[in-house]
Structure formats: structure tokens, C-alpha cells
Design a protein around this motif. Structure first.
Motif, PDB file in Angstrom:
ATOM      1  N   SER A 238       0.859  -1.180   0.000  1.00  0.00           N
ATOM      2  CA  SER A 238       0.000   0.000   0.000  1.00  0.00           C
ATOM      3  C   SER A 238       0.894   1.227   0.000  1.00  0.00           C
ATOM      4  O   SER A 238       2.079   1.146   0.320  1.00  0.00           O
ATOM      5  N   MET A 239       0.324   2.359  -0.366  1.00  0.00           N
ATOM      6  CA  MET A 239       1.116   3.585  -0.369  1.00  0.00           C
ATOM      7  C   MET A 239       1.633   3.883   1.038  1.00  0.00           C
ATOM      8  O   MET A 239       2.757   4.350   1.216  1.00  0.00           O
ATOM      9  N   ARG A 240       0.829   3.596   2.052  1.00  0.00           N
ATOM     10  CA  ARG A 240       1.238   3.856   3.435  1.00  0.00           C
ATOM     11  C   ARG A 240       2.427   2.987   3.827  1.00  0.00           C
ATOM     12  O   ARG A 240       3.403   3.472   4.413  1.00  0.00           O
ATOM     13  N   LYS A 241       2.348   1.676   3.499  1.00  0.00           N
ATOM     14  CA  LYS A 241       3.435   0.776   3.894  1.00  0.00           C
ATOM     15  C   LYS A 241       4.718   1.065   3.112  1.00  0.00           C
ATOM     16  O   LYS A 241       5.817   0.933   3.649  1.00  0.00           O
ATOM     17  N   VAL A 242       4.574   1.422   1.850  1.00  0.00           N
ATOM     18  CA  VAL A 242       5.762   1.781   1.067  1.00  0.00           C
ATOM     19  C   VAL A 242       6.403   3.028   1.666  1.00  0.00           C
ATOM     20  O   VAL A 242       7.633   3.116   1.788  1.00  0.00           O
ATOM     21  N   ALA A 243       5.593   3.990   2.068  1.00  0.00           N
ATOM     22  CA  ALA A 243       6.118   5.208   2.697  1.00  0.00           C
ATOM     23  C   ALA A 243       6.844   4.876   3.993  1.00  0.00           C
ATOM     24  O   ALA A 243       7.926   5.418   4.269  1.00  0.00           O
ATOM     25  N   GLN A 244       6.273   3.966   4.787  1.00  0.00           N
ATOM     26  CA  GLN A 244       6.925   3.567   6.032  1.00  0.00           C
ATOM     27  C   GLN A 244       8.283   2.927   5.754  1.00  0.00           C
ATOM     28  O   GLN A 244       9.258   3.182   6.464  1.00  0.00           O
ATOM     29  N   ALA A 245       8.343   2.088   4.729  1.00  0.00           N
ATOM     30  CA  ALA A 245       9.602   1.423   4.375  1.00  0.00           C
ATOM     31  C   ALA A 245      10.672   2.429   3.973  1.00  0.00           C
ATOM     32  O   ALA A 245      11.870   2.182   4.141  1.00  0.00           O
ATOM     33  N   LEU A 246      10.223   3.566   3.448  1.00  0.00           N
ATOM     34  CA  LEU A 246      11.160   4.611   3.011  1.00  0.00           C
ATOM     35  C   LEU A 246      11.345   5.695   4.078  1.00  0.00           C
ATOM     36  O   LEU A 246      11.991   6.719   3.818  1.00  0.00           O
ATOM     37  N   ASN A 247      10.740   5.477   5.248  1.00  0.00           N
ATOM     38  CA  ASN A 247      10.858   6.415   6.364  1.00  0.00           C
ATOM     39  C   ASN A 247      10.366   7.811   5.986  1.00  0.00           C
ATOM     40  O   ASN A 247      11.019   8.822   6.244  1.00  0.00           O
ATOM     41  N   THR A 248       9.214   7.826   5.344  1.00  0.00           N
ATOM     42  CA  THR A 248       8.611   9.103   4.958  1.00  0.00           C
ATOM     43  C   THR A 248       7.097   8.982   5.086  1.00  0.00           C
ATOM     44  O   THR A 248       6.583   7.944   5.523  1.00  0.00           O
ATOM     45  N   GLY A 249       6.384  10.016   4.715  1.00  0.00           N
ATOM     46  CA  GLY A 249       4.927   9.995   4.788  1.00  0.00           C
ATOM     47  C   GLY A 249       4.314   9.696   3.429  1.00  0.00           C
ATOM     48  O   GLY A 249       4.942   9.971   2.390  1.00  0.00           O
ATOM     49  N   PRO A 250       3.095   9.166   3.403  1.00  0.00           N
ATOM     50  CA  PRO A 250       2.445   8.854   2.125  1.00  0.00           C
ATOM     51  C   PRO A 250       2.343  10.052   1.195  1.00  0.00           C
ATOM     52  O   PRO A 250       2.442   9.892  -0.030  1.00  0.00           O
ATOM     53  N   ALA A 251       2.167  11.247   1.758  1.00  0.00           N
ATOM     54  CA  ALA A 251       2.044  12.440   0.913  1.00  0.00           C
ATOM     55  C   ALA A 251       3.285  12.646   0.044  1.00  0.00           C
ATOM     56  O   ALA A 251       3.184  13.142  -1.085  1.00  0.00           O
ATOM     57  N   SER A 252       4.451  12.253   0.560  1.00  0.00           N
ATOM     58  CA  SER A 252       5.693  12.413  -0.213  1.00  0.00           C
ATOM     59  C   SER A 252       5.685  11.538  -1.461  1.00  0.00           C
ATOM     60  O   SER A 252       6.246  11.909  -2.493  1.00  0.00           O
ATOM     61  N   LEU A 253       5.048  10.365  -1.349  1.00  0.00           N
ATOM     62  CA  LEU A 253       5.013   9.438  -2.480  1.00  0.00           C
ATOM     63  C   LEU A 253       4.192   9.995  -3.631  1.00  0.00           C
ATOM     64  O   LEU A 253       4.523   9.793  -4.801  1.00  0.00           O
ATOM     65  N   TYR A 254       3.122  10.718  -3.290  1.00  0.00           N
ATOM     66  CA  TYR A 254       2.207  11.195  -4.333  1.00  0.00           C
ATOM     67  C   TYR A 254       2.824  12.250  -5.233  1.00  0.00           C
ATOM     68  O   TYR A 254       2.272  12.565  -6.282  1.00  0.00           O
ATOM     69  N   ALA A 255       3.947  12.777  -4.838  1.00  0.00           N
ATOM     70  CA  ALA A 255       4.657  13.700  -5.722  1.00  0.00           C
ATOM     71  C   ALA A 255       5.338  12.961  -6.864  1.00  0.00           C
ATOM     72  O   ALA A 255       5.730  13.574  -7.865  1.00  0.00           O
ATOM     73  N   HIS A 256       5.484  11.631  -6.717  1.00  0.00           N
ATOM     74  CA  HIS A 256       6.185  10.824  -7.722  1.00  0.00           C
ATOM     75  C   HIS A 256       5.290   9.753  -8.354  1.00  0.00           C
ATOM     76  O   HIS A 256       5.505   9.364  -9.504  1.00  0.00           O
ATOM     77  N   VAL A 257       4.320   9.260  -7.579  1.00  0.00           N
ATOM     78  CA  VAL A 257       3.413   8.204  -8.057  1.00  0.00           C
ATOM     79  C   VAL A 257       1.990   8.656  -7.755  1.00  0.00           C
ATOM     80  O   VAL A 257       1.663   8.985  -6.611  1.00  0.00           O
ATOM     81  N   ALA A 258       1.145   8.659  -8.778  1.00  0.00           N
ATOM     82  CA  ALA A 258      -0.189   9.239  -8.634  1.00  0.00           C
ATOM     83  C   ALA A 258      -1.063   8.492  -7.634  1.00  0.00           C
ATOM     84  O   ALA A 258      -1.749   9.102  -6.821  1.00  0.00           O
ATOM     85  N   ASN A 259      -1.023   7.162  -7.684  1.00  0.00           N
ATOM     86  CA  ASN A 259      -1.904   6.359  -6.830  1.00  0.00           C
ATOM     87  C   ASN A 259      -1.448   4.901  -6.877  1.00  0.00           C
ATOM     88  O   ASN A 259      -0.454   4.560  -7.537  1.00  0.00           O
ATOM     89  N   LYS A 260      -2.201   4.042  -6.190  1.00  0.00           N
ATOM     90  CA  LYS A 260      -1.841   2.621  -6.134  1.00  0.00           C
ATOM     91  C   LYS A 260      -1.903   1.981  -7.516  1.00  0.00           C
ATOM     92  O   LYS A 260      -1.108   1.088  -7.839  1.00  0.00           O
ATOM     93  N   LYS A 261      -2.836   2.409  -8.337  1.00  0.00           N
ATOM     94  CA  LYS A 261      -2.949   1.845  -9.687  1.00  0.00           C
ATOM     95  C   LYS A 261      -1.679   2.106 -10.495  1.00  0.00           C
ATOM     96  O   LYS A 261      -1.176   1.222 -11.190  1.00  0.00           O
ATOM     97  N   GLU A 262      -1.154   3.316 -10.388  1.00  0.00           N
ATOM     98  CA  GLU A 262       0.090   3.610 -11.101  1.00  0.00           C
ATOM     99  C   GLU A 262       1.250   2.827 -10.503  1.00  0.00           C
ATOM    100  O   GLU A 262       2.145   2.376 -11.230  1.00  0.00           O
ATOM    101  N   LEU A 263       1.237   2.632  -9.199  1.00  0.00           N
ATOM    102  CA  LEU A 263       2.293   1.844  -8.565  1.00  0.00           C
ATOM    103  C   LEU A 263       2.275   0.411  -9.087  1.00  0.00           C
ATOM    104  O   LEU A 263       3.327  -0.179  -9.346  1.00  0.00           O
ATOM    105  N   ASP A 264       1.082  -0.158  -9.264  1.00  0.00           N
ATOM    106  CA  ASP A 264       0.969  -1.497  -9.847  1.00  0.00           C
ATOM    107  C   ASP A 264       1.582  -1.525 -11.242  1.00  0.00           C
ATOM    108  O   ASP A 264       2.286  -2.466 -11.621  1.00  0.00           O
ATOM    109  N   GLN A 265       1.293  -0.496 -12.034  1.00  0.00           N
ATOM    110  CA  GLN A 265       1.867  -0.414 -13.382  1.00  0.00           C
ATOM    111  C   GLN A 265       3.392  -0.390 -13.323  1.00  0.00           C
ATOM    112  O   GLN A 265       4.068  -1.047 -14.130  1.00  0.00           O
TER     113      GLN A 265
END
Length: 234
Positions: free
Chosen positions: A44-71
């Protein structure tokens, strides 16, 4: 100017560790590690953010959503798939080898099949895989429409096989468990009402024979390639 003798000396502040900048590559690396270690449902976006020691909001600057992450996960796996240079004389075996390579990669990344199901892969590497498969099909004289449908059918078959294996793997069955299940299943078929299921009863052994992995997969790719070969223009 010299420091006053009664002025307290300020302790030096420890230097802050430089954070590695967040990138799409790092996000996919972390997501792929979660996928392999814990399965698709853990990504999930939350767990990926935790693994990177950051917040989910930081991920959305690079990946739009979970669907894009799957891609992106599917695209990362696609870069390891191998496709030979098209050879009109050997295109059928080349197509089989391509399907074997696709399954090998998906087995290496359990969970990628689940990310791929129901999606049209639009990443650069995934599109390159489609292009290479189309080139093999066209080298074999497969008509345009058949080739277009084949590059949908083939990944669907490979992905479904890998997904089924990942589900079965999650059961953590031993060899004895599998043998016991197959024996029970054969007995179930043989015990069906003969007036309604005579052929199923007669083929009970055949229906429960063959390995769950490579043997059945090889049968499937033979059927697909033989069907395409029957459509090939000569």
C-alpha cells in the motif's frame, strides 16, 4: 572579534544526516521488496512510505496512486523478460521461449501477477515486451488481428498461471498435502453418479494427473502456439 570570557560556549550542533532524495525508482524498489517478502496485499502507499521512512504524501509527488504503482511494478518485472530476435524459421519455439521467460520472471516476483491482472500494461518496458512479441508473431506470418489478440491472450495465460501458483504457494502445502488432495479429488470424480457424469468418471485419473506447474503450463503454450500457427499466412 574574540568571544567574551563570560559568554557561554555554544556546543556544536551535530550534522544532520543527508537524506537520499525520494525518486520513483526508490519507491518501486521498496514496493517490490514488500511484494516479494509479504505478498501483494501488503503493498500500500502507506506501507511503502513507512519502508522509506517518509509519509504517504511524499510518495504522491512521484506516483499518482496505487494503480500507477501497480503499473510500475509490472514494468519493473518486464525489464527482465527475454525475447529473441525474430526468426521466421523458428518463430513457434521463440514464442514458447518468450512465454517461459515471462513465467520465470513472475515466479521470481510473487505478487506481480496479481498487480498485472486486469491492467493494460502501458509502461515503456512492458510496451517493449509487447513490441518484441508482435515482431515474433509477424515473423511467423500471423495475421494482424490475430497477432493483436495474441499479445493480450499470451500475457493473460502466463499471468493467470503465475497468480494461481502464488495462491497455492500461500497455502504452504507439503508434497504429502498435495498428494492427499489429488487422491481425494480423484475419488470424488470416480464417485459421481455414472448416469450424469460417465466421461468425467472415465477420465478421473487423467483429470487429476500431471504436475500443477510446468507440465500443465507446457500443454497450454503448445495449444496457444499451435492455434496461432494454424492461422499463419503462408
Amino acid at each position: 572579534m574574540n568571544q567574551s570570557p563570560w559568554q557561554p560556549i555554544s556546543p556544536e550542533k551535530p550534522a544532520r544526516p543527508v537524506r537520499e532524495p525520494l525518486t520513483r525508482e526508490r519507491i518501486v524498489d521498496a514496493a517490490m521488496a514488500l511484494l516479494v517478502e509479504q505478498g501483494y496485499e501488503a503493498v500500500s502507499m502507506r506501507k511503502v512510505a513507512q519502508a522509506l521512512n517518509t509519509g504517504p504524501a511524499s510518495l504522491y509527488a512521484h506516483v499518482a496512486n496505487k494503480k500507477e504503482l501497480d503499473q510500475l511494478l509490472v514494468d519493473r518485472a518486464a525489464q527482465e523478460m527475454e525475447f529473441p530476435e525474430p526468426d521466421p524459421e523458428h518463430w513457434q519455439e521463440q514464442l514458447k521461449d518468450s512465454m517461459r521467460s515471462m513465467l520465470k520472471v513472475m515466479r521470481s516476483y510473487p505478487g506481480v501477477a496479481r498487480a498485472a491482472i486486469g491492467q493494460i500494461p502501458l509502461g515503456e518496458r512492458a510496451l517493449e515486451s509487447t513490441e518484441k512479441m508482435l515482431a515474433i508473431l509477424k515473423a511467423g506470418g500471423v495475421p494482424d488481428q490475430a497477432a493483436a489478440w495474441a499479445v493480450d491472450l499470451i500475457p493473460l495465460y502466463v499471468t493467470a498461471t503465475a497468480f494461481e501458483e502464488s495462491v497455492q504457494g500461500a497455502w504452504a502445502w507439503t508434497t504429502e498435502d498435495i498428494e492427499g488432495f489429488v487422491t481425494q479429488l480423484r475419488g470424488f470424480f470416480e464417485g459421481l453418479p455414472p448416469e450424469k457424469f460417465p466421461i468425467t468418471i472415465a477420465l478421473a485419473t487423467a483429470l487429476t494427473s500431471g504436475s500443477l506447474g510446468d507440465e500443465r503450463f507446457e500443454f497450454g503454450i503448445q495449444v496457444i502456439v499451435a492455434g496461432l500457427a494454424s492461422l499463419a499466412e503462408r
